[in-house]
Structures are given as C-alpha cells and as structure tokens.
Scaffold this motif. Structure first.
Motif, PDB file in Angstrom:
ATOM      1  N   LEU A  57     -78.703-108.173 -47.689  1.00  0.00           N
ATOM      2  CA  LEU A  57     -78.883-109.415 -48.439  1.00  0.00           C
ATOM      3  C   LEU A  57     -77.548-109.907 -48.997  1.00  0.00           C
ATOM      4  CD1 LEU A  57     -80.838-111.540 -49.622  1.00  0.00           C
ATOM      5  CD2 LEU A  57     -81.037-110.063 -51.624  1.00  0.00           C
ATOM      6  N   ILE A  58     -76.778-109.015 -49.583  1.00  0.00           N
ATOM      7  CA  ILE A  58     -75.476-109.386 -50.156  1.00  0.00           C
ATOM      8  C   ILE A  58     -74.529-109.868 -49.066  1.00  0.00           C
ATOM      9  CG2 ILE A  58     -73.400-108.487 -51.299  1.00  0.00           C
ATOM     10  CD1 ILE A  58     -75.302-106.575 -52.854  1.00  0.00           C
ATOM     11  N   LEU A  59     -74.373-109.057 -48.021  1.00  0.00           N
ATOM     12  CA  LEU A  59     -73.426-109.405 -46.965  1.00  0.00           C
ATOM     13  C   LEU A  59     -73.864-110.655 -46.197  1.00  0.00           C
ATOM     14  CD1 LEU A  59     -72.567-105.827 -45.660  1.00  0.00           C
ATOM     15  CD2 LEU A  59     -71.137-107.317 -47.061  1.00  0.00           C
ATOM     16  N   GLY A  60     -75.175-110.787 -45.970  1.00  0.00           N
ATOM     17  CA  GLY A  60     -75.682-111.973 -45.279  1.00  0.00           C
ATOM     18  C   GLY A  60     -75.511-113.239 -46.099  1.00  0.00           C
ATOM     19  N   SER A  61     -75.728-113.114 -47.405  1.00  0.00           N
ATOM     20  CA  SER A  61     -75.579-114.275 -48.288  1.00  0.00           C
ATOM     21  C   SER A  61     -74.128-114.744 -48.355  1.00  0.00           C
ATOM     22  CB  SER A  61     -76.053-113.940 -49.701  1.00  0.00           C
ATOM     23  OG  SER A  61     -77.416-113.632 -49.696  1.00  0.00           O
TER      24      SER A  61
ATOM     25  N   PHE B   8     -65.590-104.155 -47.751  1.00  0.00           N
ATOM     26  CA  PHE B   8     -66.614-104.430 -48.755  1.00  0.00           C
ATOM     27  C   PHE B   8     -67.887-103.644 -48.444  1.00  0.00           C
ATOM     28  CE2 PHE B   8     -69.803-107.417 -50.726  1.00  0.00           C
ATOM     29  CZ  PHE B   8     -69.457-107.121 -52.041  1.00  0.00           C
ATOM     30  N   GLU B   9     -68.227-103.566 -47.161  1.00  0.00           N
ATOM     31  CA  GLU B   9     -69.414-102.789 -46.763  1.00  0.00           C
ATOM     32  C   GLU B   9     -69.213-101.310 -47.073  1.00  0.00           C
ATOM     33  OE1 GLU B   9     -72.537-102.240 -43.069  1.00  0.00           O
ATOM     34  OE2 GLU B   9     -70.670-103.330 -42.721  1.00  0.00           O
ATOM     35  N   LEU B  10     -68.019-100.797 -46.824  1.00  0.00           N
ATOM     36  CA  LEU B  10     -67.728 -99.395 -47.170  1.00  0.00           C
ATOM     37  C   LEU B  10     -67.849 -99.166 -48.678  1.00  0.00           C
ATOM     38  CD1 LEU B  10     -64.703 -98.631 -44.817  1.00  0.00           C
ATOM     39  CD2 LEU B  10     -67.039 -97.709 -44.649  1.00  0.00           C
ATOM     40  N   LEU B  11     -67.379-100.131 -49.448  1.00  0.00           N
ATOM     41  CA  LEU B  11     -67.499-100.038 -50.901  1.00  0.00           C
ATOM     42  C   LEU B  11     -68.964 -99.980 -51.322  1.00  0.00           C
ATOM     43  CD1 LEU B  11     -66.241-100.183 -53.786  1.00  0.00           C
ATOM     44  CD2 LEU B  11     -66.480-102.675 -53.587  1.00  0.00           C
ATOM     45  N   LEU B  12     -69.787-100.864 -50.745  1.00  0.00           N
ATOM     46  CA  LEU B  12     -71.215-100.868 -51.063  1.00  0.00           C
ATOM     47  C   LEU B  12     -71.870 -99.545 -50.667  1.00  0.00           C
ATOM     48  CD1 LEU B  12     -72.226-104.514 -50.038  1.00  0.00           C
ATOM     49  CD2 LEU B  12     -71.883-103.616 -52.351  1.00  0.00           C
ATOM     50  N   ASN B  13     -71.458 -98.996 -49.525  1.00  0.00           N
ATOM     51  CA  ASN B  13     -71.994 -97.694 -49.092  1.00  0.00           C
ATOM     52  C   ASN B  13     -71.595 -96.588 -50.064  1.00  0.00           C
ATOM     53  OD1 ASN B  13     -73.237 -98.685 -46.801  1.00  0.00           O
ATOM     54  ND2 ASN B  13     -71.493 -98.253 -45.472  1.00  0.00           N
ATOM     55  N   SER B  14     -70.340 -96.636 -50.523  1.00  0.00           N
ATOM     56  CA  SER B  14     -69.843 -95.562 -51.399  1.00  0.00           C
ATOM     57  C   SER B  14     -70.519 -95.560 -52.774  1.00  0.00           C
ATOM     58  CB  SER B  14     -68.326 -95.654 -51.556  1.00  0.00           C
ATOM     59  OG  SER B  14     -67.984 -96.780 -52.330  1.00  0.00           O
TER      60      SER B  14
ATOM     61  N   ILE C  80     -62.115-107.602 -41.411  1.00  0.00           N
ATOM     62  CA  ILE C  80     -61.519-106.404 -42.004  1.00  0.00           C
ATOM     63  C   ILE C  80     -61.900-106.306 -43.483  1.00  0.00           C
ATOM     64  CG2 ILE C  80     -59.321-105.324 -42.650  1.00  0.00           C
ATOM     65  CD1 ILE C  80     -58.200-106.476 -39.994  1.00  0.00           C
ATOM     66  N   ILE C  81     -61.809-107.426 -44.187  1.00  0.00           N
ATOM     67  CA  ILE C  81     -62.199-107.445 -45.605  1.00  0.00           C
ATOM     68  C   ILE C  81     -63.691-107.145 -45.737  1.00  0.00           C
ATOM     69  CG2 ILE C  81     -62.443-108.942 -47.630  1.00  0.00           C
ATOM     70  CD1 ILE C  81     -59.857-110.377 -46.598  1.00  0.00           C
ATOM     71  N   TRP C  82     -64.478-107.730 -44.858  1.00  0.00           N
ATOM     72  CA  TRP C  82     -65.928-107.539 -44.839  1.00  0.00           C
ATOM     73  C   TRP C  82     -66.273-106.063 -44.662  1.00  0.00           C
ATOM     74  CZ3 TRP C  82     -69.866-111.184 -45.095  1.00  0.00           C
ATOM     75  CH2 TRP C  82     -71.133-110.761 -44.696  1.00  0.00           C
ATOM     76  N   ALA C  83     -65.612-105.417 -43.697  1.00  0.00           N
ATOM     77  CA  ALA C  83     -65.865-103.999 -43.427  1.00  0.00           C
ATOM     78  C   ALA C  83     -65.508-103.154 -44.656  1.00  0.00           C
ATOM     79  CB  ALA C  83     -65.076-103.544 -42.209  1.00  0.00           C
TER      80      ALA C  83
END
Length: 157
Positions: free
Chosen positions: A49-53, A33-39, A28-31
């Motif tokens: 790269l960020i999420l995989g690392s 964070f991904e939404l934040l990166l998309n926004s 849930i936190i990951w998702a």
C-alpha cells in the motif's frame, strides 16, 4: 521551419533515455526504501500500500515535470529537443507557459491512446502539429528557422 515527424521522434527517444535514467535512480531509492520497511517489520500488505501509493504518482510526476519545466523554460526544449535543435513555441513563436506545457504533456496521453495517431498527425498536418500541439496551440520548430525569422523581424523594424 516546423520540425518534422522524424526529428521529433528522435528527440522523443533521447528524452525517453533521459527519463529511463531518472527512473533507474528512482528504482534504487525505491529498493532502499523497501529494504528499510522490511527491516522495521512492516507487513507485506501495508508495504504494498505504501509503495504503491508513492509509486504511481511518481511515474506520472517525473515525466510531467521534466517536459513541462523544460518546454516552458527559456530553452523552450527538453534535452532531446535541444540535442536536435528544435523548440516548442506558441502561435507567436514565444515561449509557452508552464500551464500550457502541462496541458501539452497530458494531451500527449490522448495522442497515444488513439493508437498513436495523434503523434502520427505531425507527419501530415501543414504545420507539423501532433494532436496535443493542436489542442494546446503549440508548434515544434527548428531553432535555426526561428532565429532567422527573428533576425528578419529586427531588420524590418
């Protein structure tokens, strides 16, 4: 005295469910964070790269800390082990160190890589030790048996 294979297996299944809950929370936190990166418009390759690392180490760190901190604590057990009344001890029936618990955790990877034969060994060795227990000098015991041993030691002292 020593906890058998099936009791240990059930404890593992309980711990797996506990960790699954932790992973779900992390997801849930990951998702988010991904939404934040998309926004903020981060490119897909950079985002991967960020999420995989971050992701790979977290999937190792969460279970490592769960097992190592739990088994080296004063309880000497994970939630699954506590539920079934079993504990992890050293050759002197004492609490194990965080370092030994860490070795035991990473030794479990070897037990699994060998087609889970390292785990199955717990059903056949004299002291019900899996490969990772043998490598780290640990034992999984029934808490009640240990309490009885401690009471006998106190009486003979």
């Amino acid at each position: 005295m020593h906890a058998g294979f099936w009791k240990r297996f059930l404890a593992y299944m309980i711990d797996y469910m506990v960790l699954f809950g932790g992973y779900f929370l992390f997801f849930i936190i990951w998702a988010g964070f991904e939404l934040l990166l998309n926004s903020i418009g981060v490119e897909q390759s950079t985002k991967e790269l960020i999420l995989g690392s971050l992701g790979v180490p977290i999937y190792v760190v969460i279970p490592w800390l769960y097992y190592a901190l739990s088994e080296s604590s004063s309880k000497r057990a994970t939630l699954g082990k506590m539920t079934l009344g079993i504990i992890v001890v050293d050759q002197h029936q004492q609490r194990i160190s965080f370092g030994r618990a860490t070795g035991r955790f990473f030794g479990r990877i070897l037990s699994a890589l060998l087609l889970f034969l390292g785990y199955i060994m717990a059903g056949f060795t004299e002291r019900k030790q899996a490969l990772h227990d043998i490598l780290c000098g640990t034992y999984v015991m029934n808490r009640n048996s240990l309490n009885q041993l401690e009471n006998q030691d106190i009486k003979t002292f």
